[in-house]
Design a protein around this motif. Structure first.
Motif, short mmCIF file in Angstrom:
data_model
loop_
_atom_site.label_atom_id
_atom_site.label_comp_id
_atom_site.label_asym_id
_atom_site.label_seq_id
_atom_site.Cartn_x
_atom_site.Cartn_y
_atom_site.Cartn_z
N GLN A 239 0.84 -1.19 0.00
CA GLN A 239 0.00 0.00 0.00
C GLN A 239 0.89 1.25 0.00
OE1 GLN A 239 -3.52 -0.19 2.63
NE2 GLN A 239 -2.83 -2.25 3.22
N ASP A 241 1.18 5.62 -0.26
CA ASP A 241 0.44 6.86 -0.07
C ASP A 241 0.62 7.77 -1.28
OD1 ASP A 241 2.88 8.13 0.13
OD2 ASP A 241 2.78 8.45 2.28
N LYS A 242 0.04 8.97 -1.22
CA LYS A 242 0.08 9.87 -2.39
C LYS A 242 1.48 10.40 -2.68
CE LYS A 242 -1.27 13.90 0.37
NZ LYS A 242 -2.30 14.97 0.53
N LEU A 247 3.28 2.18 2.84
CA LEU A 247 2.61 2.22 4.14
C LEU A 247 2.61 0.84 4.80
CD1 LEU A 247 -0.50 4.39 3.19
CD2 LEU A 247 1.53 5.15 4.43
N ASP A 266 -5.12 5.99 4.23
CA ASP A 266 -4.16 6.87 3.56
C ASP A 266 -3.59 6.27 2.28
OD1 ASP A 266 -4.36 8.86 5.52
OD2 ASP A 266 -2.90 7.85 6.81
N THR A 267 -4.09 5.13 1.88
CA THR A 267 -3.56 4.46 0.70
C THR A 267 -4.07 5.13 -0.57
OG1 THR A 267 -3.38 2.34 1.83
CG2 THR A 267 -3.48 2.28 -0.58
N ALA A 268 -3.14 5.56 -1.41
CA ALA A 268 -3.50 6.17 -2.69
C ALA A 268 -3.56 5.13 -3.80
CB ALA A 268 -2.49 7.27 -3.05
N SER A 321 -9.02 8.86 -3.82
CA SER A 321 -7.71 9.47 -4.05
C SER A 321 -7.67 10.16 -5.40
CB SER A 321 -6.62 8.40 -4.00
OG SER A 321 -5.37 8.92 -4.39
#
Length: 325
Positions: A239, A241-242, A247, A266-268, A321
């Protein structure tokens, strides 16, 4: 004298093999197109590991022995020498989770024939009739379409059989399934496709009948792909993030992914790494990206018969996202 008779018989068998080869009874071709000689409709296919052995060799030889012995190999018709396997119409119950009701229908099955099947049959009962698509386990990427015209119907179905590279499914047999105007469903012996990598077999037949003084046509087209793939070993989900920072990373053995997967808030996007073993025994990796617009994780699981089925894990995203691949 006895040896002479044996030699003649051997020559006859070889001649039969040659004749069957040129008449496509034994054929490794990729496609077949025909105008049906009866009103029976081509409604599907069944893929088998071995030949169904439905051709009546003895009757064929008895009727054509003189031509075969003379070396007259212009025989092109094998109709009337192929036996059939008929399906049984059985009751089927399906529970509808949305309504909480059990739906009772019927479908055709071939209980004594092992294979991977795909067909679209019309079920006739005392009250009405309906069309049902019947898809056996093991076939993937199934597509189906019907096109109705003023003078008939065109039906197309397509599927892929994924097999483990190096398995005994190097050659498979594609057998046509038909339905008579009165509803009977049966299989006839088909032809084989064999070779490494990806193969495709297309069967198309058209039936034209007269109804109310006008001609109507039905065309059935069935496309089967046989794809060899390396044995899957594991799937790793990372996973991100942006800011493209990892993560969480989780690994699963092939076939053990959960039915659902919920990424972190928070996963983009998710980096999916699938590991397999190539023909030399080396680990290979295939990577792909999933974002909130994607609904499933696709992975492969090997079944006991050498087929790789697709496993789908539903993605339950908790955030939207702006990340885009």
């Amino acid at each position: 004298m006895k040896n002479k008779h044996i030699a003649i018989l051997g020559c006859c068998i070889l001649a039969i093999s040659f004749v069957l080869g040129i008449t496509n009874t034994i054929d490794l071709g990729s496609s077949a197109t025909a105008q049906a000689k009866t009103d029976d409709r081509l409604i599907g296919i069944m893929i088998t590991k071995e030949s169904l052995q439905l051709f009546d060799f003895e009757s064929y030889f008895n009727d054509h022995a003189k031509d075969i012995i003379k070396g007259d190999n212009v025989i092109s018709e094998t109709d009337g020498y192929t036996n059939r396997i008929y399906a049984e119409l059985v009751d089927k119950s399906t529970f509808d989770e949305a309504t909480g009701q059990t739906i009772h229908t019927k479908e055709y099955v071939f209980p004594d024939t092992d294979g991977w099947y795909l067909y679209c049959a019309t079920v006739y009962d005392a009250q009405n009739s309906y069309v049902t698509n019947i898809e056996g386990d093991g076939l993937c990427d199934i597509k189906s379409s019907n096109h109705y015209k003023d003078n008939g119907e065109e039906r197309t179905m397509e599927a892929t059989l994924y097999t483990v590279r190096g398995s005994d499914l190097y050659t498979v047999y594609v057998n046509p399934i038909y339905q008579t105007p009165t509803g009977e469903v049966y299989i006839t012996e088909g032809t084989g496709i064999g070779g490494a990598g990806g193969l495709t077999k297309t069967i198309t037949e058209t039936v034209t009948i007269e109804k109310d003084g006008e001609e109507e046509s039905y065309t059935g087209t069935f496309i089967i792909h046989r794809e060899e793939i390396a044995p899957p070993q594991s799937v790793t989900l990372t996973q991100m993030d942006k800011n493209n920072t990892p993560l969480l990373t989780e690994s699963f053995a092939a076939g053990t992914l959960p039915e659902t997967f919920e990424p972190d808030a928070d996963t983009a996007y998710i980096l999916v790494t699938q590991q397999s073993i190539d023909e030399n025994g080396n680990i290979t990796e295939h990577r792909s990206l999933l974002q909130p617009s994607d609904e499933n994780i696709e992975s492969f699981v090997v079944t006991e018969n050498g087929v790789c089925e697709k496993q789908y894990t539903a993605l339950h995203w908790t955030t939207e996202s702006e990340f885009a691949v």
